[in-house]
Design a protein around this motif. Structure first.
Motif, PDB file in Angstrom:
ATOM      1  N   GLY A  28     -23.453   3.292   0.993  1.00 21.00           N
ATOM      2  CA  GLY A  28     -23.190   3.338  -0.441  1.00 21.00           C
ATOM      3  C   GLY A  28     -22.315   4.487  -0.889  1.00 21.00           C
ATOM      4  N   GLY A  29     -22.619   5.680  -0.466  1.00 21.44           N
ATOM      5  CA  GLY A  29     -21.833   6.836  -0.881  1.00 21.44           C
ATOM      6  C   GLY A  29     -20.417   6.803  -0.355  1.00 21.44           C
ATOM      7  N   PHE A  30     -20.241   6.242   0.835  1.00 24.35           N
ATOM      8  CA  PHE A  30     -18.901   6.127   1.403  1.00 24.35           C
ATOM      9  C   PHE A  30     -18.083   5.121   0.598  1.00 24.35           C
ATOM     10  CE2 PHE A  30     -21.658   7.590   4.814  1.00 24.35           C
ATOM     11  CZ  PHE A  30     -20.974   8.720   5.250  1.00 24.35           C
ATOM     12  N   LEU A  31     -18.701   3.984   0.263  1.00 26.19           N
ATOM     13  CA  LEU A  31     -18.007   2.991  -0.559  1.00 26.19           C
ATOM     14  C   LEU A  31     -17.599   3.579  -1.905  1.00 26.19           C
ATOM     15  CD1 LEU A  31     -20.185  -0.196   0.108  1.00 26.19           C
ATOM     16  CD2 LEU A  31     -17.853   0.237   0.921  1.00 26.19           C
ATOM     17  N   LEU A  32     -18.487   4.356  -2.512  1.00 26.46           N
ATOM     18  CA  LEU A  32     -18.190   4.950  -3.811  1.00 26.46           C
ATOM     19  C   LEU A  32     -17.058   5.976  -3.725  1.00 26.46           C
ATOM     20  CD1 LEU A  32     -21.810   5.288  -5.236  1.00 26.46           C
ATOM     21  CD2 LEU A  32     -20.078   3.565  -5.800  1.00 26.46           C
ATOM     22  N   GLY A  33     -16.833   6.522  -2.554  1.00 28.64           N
ATOM     23  CA  GLY A  33     -15.724   7.458  -2.358  1.00 28.64           C
ATOM     24  C   GLY A  33     -14.389   6.787  -2.107  1.00 28.64           C
ATOM     25  N   PHE A  34     -14.379   5.501  -1.820  1.00 26.74           N
ATOM     26  CA  PHE A  34     -13.134   4.796  -1.519  1.00 26.74           C
ATOM     27  C   PHE A  34     -12.069   4.953  -2.611  1.00 26.74           C
ATOM     28  CE2 PHE A  34     -14.441   1.329   1.816  1.00 26.74           C
ATOM     29  CZ  PHE A  34     -14.855   2.329   2.683  1.00 26.74           C
ATOM     30  N   PRO A  35     -12.411   4.739  -3.913  1.00 22.14           N
ATOM     31  CA  PRO A  35     -11.359   4.891  -4.928  1.00 22.14           C
ATOM     32  C   PRO A  35     -10.774   6.304  -4.978  1.00 22.14           C
ATOM     33  CG  PRO A  35     -13.281   3.788  -5.865  1.00 22.14           C
ATOM     34  CD  PRO A  35     -13.670   4.285  -4.502  1.00 22.14           C
ATOM     35  N   LEU A  36     -11.610   7.293  -4.712  1.00 20.87           N
ATOM     36  CA  LEU A  36     -11.149   8.682  -4.711  1.00 20.87           C
ATOM     37  C   LEU A  36     -10.138   8.917  -3.587  1.00 20.87           C
ATOM     38  CD1 LEU A  36     -11.313  11.529  -5.900  1.00 20.87           C
ATOM     39  CD2 LEU A  36     -13.314  11.932  -4.439  1.00 20.87           C
ATOM     40  N   VAL A  37     -10.369   8.331  -2.432  1.00 15.88           N
ATOM     41  CA  VAL A  37      -9.438   8.461  -1.310  1.00 15.88           C
ATOM     42  C   VAL A  37      -8.067   7.913  -1.701  1.00 15.88           C
ATOM     43  CG1 VAL A  37      -8.919   7.733   1.062  1.00 15.88           C
ATOM     44  CG2 VAL A  37     -11.260   8.389   0.439  1.00 15.88           C
ATOM     45  N   ALA A  38      -8.044   6.696  -2.241  1.00 15.24           N
ATOM     46  CA  ALA A  38      -6.771   6.078  -2.628  1.00 15.24           C
ATOM     47  C   ALA A  38      -6.099   6.872  -3.748  1.00 15.24           C
ATOM     48  CB  ALA A  38      -7.000   4.633  -3.058  1.00 15.24           C
ATOM     49  N   PHE A  39      -6.875   7.292  -4.733  1.00 16.42           N
ATOM     50  CA  PHE A  39      -6.312   8.062  -5.844  1.00 16.42           C
ATOM     51  C   PHE A  39      -5.663   9.340  -5.333  1.00 16.42           C
ATOM     52  CE2 PHE A  39      -6.423  11.388  -8.999  1.00 16.42           C
ATOM     53  CZ  PHE A  39      -5.798  10.781 -10.078  1.00 16.42           C
ATOM     54  N   LEU A  40      -6.382  10.089  -4.505  1.00 16.14           N
ATOM     55  CA  LEU A  40      -5.852  11.363  -4.011  1.00 16.14           C
ATOM     56  C   LEU A  40      -4.615  11.172  -3.135  1.00 16.14           C
ATOM     57  CD1 LEU A  40      -9.130  13.337  -3.228  1.00 16.14           C
ATOM     58  CD2 LEU A  40      -7.486  13.772  -5.069  1.00 16.14           C
ATOM     59  N   ALA A  41      -4.619  10.154  -2.281  1.00 12.19           N
ATOM     60  CA  ALA A  41      -3.434   9.899  -1.447  1.00 12.19           C
ATOM     61  C   ALA A  41      -2.224   9.635  -2.334  1.00 12.19           C
ATOM     62  CB  ALA A  41      -3.686   8.725  -0.498  1.00 12.19           C
ATOM     63  N   GLY A  42      -2.410   8.811  -3.346  1.00 14.42           N
ATOM     64  CA  GLY A  42      -1.314   8.543  -4.278  1.00 14.42           C
ATOM     65  C   GLY A  42      -0.908   9.771  -5.074  1.00 14.42           C
ATOM     66  N   ALA A  50      -1.094   5.824  -1.140  1.00 11.80           N
ATOM     67  CA  ALA A  50       0.222   6.461  -1.024  1.00 11.80           C
ATOM     68  C   ALA A  50       1.343   5.538  -1.474  1.00 11.80           C
ATOM     69  CB  ALA A  50       0.452   6.912   0.418  1.00 11.80           C
ATOM     70  N   LEU A  51       1.252   4.252  -1.141  1.00 11.25           N
ATOM     71  CA  LEU A  51       2.324   3.312  -1.474  1.00 11.25           C
ATOM     72  C   LEU A  51       2.221   2.750  -2.885  1.00 11.25           C
ATOM     73  CD1 LEU A  51       2.732   1.313   1.860  1.00 11.25           C
ATOM     74  CD2 LEU A  51       4.071   3.252   1.019  1.00 11.25           C
ATOM     75  N   TYR A  52       1.001   2.572  -3.386  1.00  9.85           N
ATOM     76  CA  TYR A  52       0.825   1.998  -4.720  1.00  9.85           C
ATOM     77  C   TYR A  52       0.850   3.073  -5.806  1.00  9.85           C
ATOM     78  CZ  TYR A  52      -0.720  -2.683  -3.113  1.00  9.85           C
ATOM     79  OH  TYR A  52      -0.814  -3.943  -2.585  1.00  9.85           O
ATOM     80  N   GLY A  53       0.594   4.307  -5.440  1.00  9.73           N
ATOM     81  CA  GLY A  53       0.455   5.365  -6.433  1.00  9.73           C
ATOM     82  C   GLY A  53      -1.012   5.558  -6.774  1.00  9.73           C
ATOM     83  N   SER A  54      -1.313   6.676  -7.407  1.00  8.89           N
ATOM     84  CA  SER A  54      -2.711   7.048  -7.642  1.00  8.89           C
ATOM     85  C   SER A  54      -3.466   6.037  -8.505  1.00  8.89           C
ATOM     86  CB  SER A  54      -2.786   8.438  -8.276  1.00  8.89           C
ATOM     87  OG  SER A  54      -2.059   8.477  -9.496  1.00  8.89           O
ATOM     88  N   ARG A  55      -2.878   5.629  -9.621  1.00  8.08           N
ATOM     89  CA  ARG A  55      -3.614   4.745 -10.538  1.00  8.08           C
ATOM     90  C   ARG A  55      -3.752   3.320 -10.006  1.00  8.08           C
ATOM     91  NH1 ARG A  55      -0.983   5.572 -16.183  1.00  8.08           N
ATOM     92  NH2 ARG A  55       0.841   5.969 -14.916  1.00  8.08           N
ATOM     93  N   LEU A  56      -2.651   2.721  -9.565  1.00 10.47           N
ATOM     94  CA  LEU A  56      -2.738   1.348  -9.067  1.00 10.47           C
ATOM     95  C   LEU A  56      -3.493   1.302  -7.741  1.00 10.47           C
ATOM     96  CD1 LEU A  56      -2.016  -1.572  -9.721  1.00 10.47           C
ATOM     97  CD2 LEU A  56       0.109  -1.254  -8.441  1.00 10.47           C
ATOM     98  N   GLY A  57      -3.367   2.351  -6.930  1.00  7.59           N
ATOM     99  CA  GLY A  57      -4.133   2.420  -5.687  1.00  7.59           C
ATOM    100  C   GLY A  57      -5.622   2.440  -5.957  1.00  7.59           C
ATOM    101  N   ALA A  58      -6.058   3.312  -6.874  1.00  6.19           N
ATOM    102  CA  ALA A  58      -7.483   3.381  -7.223  1.00  6.19           C
ATOM    103  C   ALA A  58      -7.956   2.085  -7.864  1.00  6.19           C
ATOM    104  CB  ALA A  58      -7.743   4.568  -8.150  1.00  6.19           C
ATOM    105  N   ALA A  59      -7.127   1.485  -8.713  1.00  4.72           N
ATOM    106  CA  ALA A  59      -7.497   0.209  -9.347  1.00  4.72           C
ATOM    107  C   ALA A  59      -7.675  -0.885  -8.296  1.00  4.72           C
ATOM    108  CB  ALA A  59      -6.439  -0.200 -10.373  1.00  4.72           C
ATOM    109  N   THR A  60      -6.825  -0.889  -7.288  1.00  6.95           N
ATOM    110  CA  THR A  60      -6.933  -1.866  -6.206  1.00  6.95           C
ATOM    111  C   THR A  60      -8.260  -1.705  -5.474  1.00  6.95           C
ATOM    112  OG1 THR A  60      -4.533  -1.922  -5.941  1.00  6.95           O
ATOM    113  CG2 THR A  60      -5.852  -2.661  -4.055  1.00  6.95           C
ATOM    114  N   VAL A  61      -8.637  -0.477  -5.201  1.00  6.77           N
ATOM    115  CA  VAL A  61      -9.896  -0.224  -4.490  1.00  6.77           C
ATOM    116  C   VAL A  61     -11.089  -0.590  -5.365  1.00  6.77           C
ATOM    117  CG1 VAL A  61     -11.283   1.506  -3.311  1.00  6.77           C
ATOM    118  CG2 VAL A  61      -8.804   1.526  -3.065  1.00  6.77           C
ATOM    119  N   LEU A  62     -11.014  -0.316  -6.648  1.00  7.11           N
ATOM    120  CA  LEU A  62     -12.104  -0.718  -7.555  1.00  7.11           C
ATOM    121  C   LEU A  62     -12.245  -2.241  -7.587  1.00  7.11           C
ATOM    122  CD1 LEU A  62     -11.560   1.835 -10.462  1.00  7.11           C
ATOM    123  CD2 LEU A  62     -13.503   1.753  -8.859  1.00  7.11           C
TER     124      LEU A  62
END
Length: 192
Positions: A102-116, A63-75
């Motif tokens: 494993g599947g939960f970890l792989l979903g982490f970038p999606l969570v950050a992206f969607l929030a942003g 939410a604070l970093y935005g979708s792209r930078l948030g997802a990049a941070t999680v990656l």
């Protein structure tokens, strides 16, 4: 400001990061991965596994970093864990991506992206929109995690062990993320 109406603009941090030079974005990513690593160490004892504050951190970073930078941070965070840095709740290493988490970890970038994504599109302007955006983003971790877990232990056990015990925590952490975002919206932004 009434509780039914949240702030109208993105927080100053999101606006600043969008226009920031590359070095500032790298610093934000490193700070975000440190926050995620710390959130993995904050645990609430639960059965069958403890609940961490990682999804709360994912929502706030997105939410604070935005979708792209948030997802990049999680990656970047996942890459740190994959190479063995002890950033996950149970340490580090590539094996975490093939086990029950494993599947939960792989979903982490999606969570950050969607929030942003939702906050960038103004969903945070109303209490209902904010609740919907943060909830949808938060539930994304289960969309990847539960089917992956089901492949290892079966659907009944995956739902019983990988989803149902976390419903209450999901509601609480989503509410905390909404409150954190609202506080961030109210902080004065520096404009140069």
């Amino acid at each position: 400001m009434p509780m039914t109406m949240l702030a109208q603009a993105q927080p100053g941090l999101t606006r600043s990061l969008a226009a920031a030079p590359a070095w500032a974005k790298v610093a934000a990513v490193l700070a975000g991965t440190a926050v995620l690593a710390a959130s993995a160490r904050i645990t609430v004892p639960m059965w069958p596994v403890p609940m961490t504050m990682q999804t709360y951190a994912l929502l706030v970073i997105g939410a604070l970093y935005g979708s792209r930078l948030g997802a990049a941070t999680v990656l970047a965070y996942l890459a740190e864990g994959a190479i063995g840095l002890p950033v996950f709740a149970a340490g580090g290493g590539l094996h975490h991506f093939f086990g029950t988490t494993g599947g939960f970890l792989l979903g982490f970038p999606l969570v950050a992206f969607l929030a942003g994504f939702f906050m960038e599109r103004g969903w945070g302007r109303t209490l209902l929109g904010s609740a919907a955006g943060f909830t949808i983003a938060h539930l994304a971790v289960f969309v990847t995690g539960v089917p992956f877990l089901a492949g290892l232990i079966g659907w009944d056990k995956a739902i019983a062990l990988g989803f149902l015990p976390f419903v209450a925590g999901t509601v609480v952490k989503t509410g905390l993320a909404m409150a954190t975002y609202e506080v961030a919206l109210r902080l004065p932004s520096r404009r140069g």
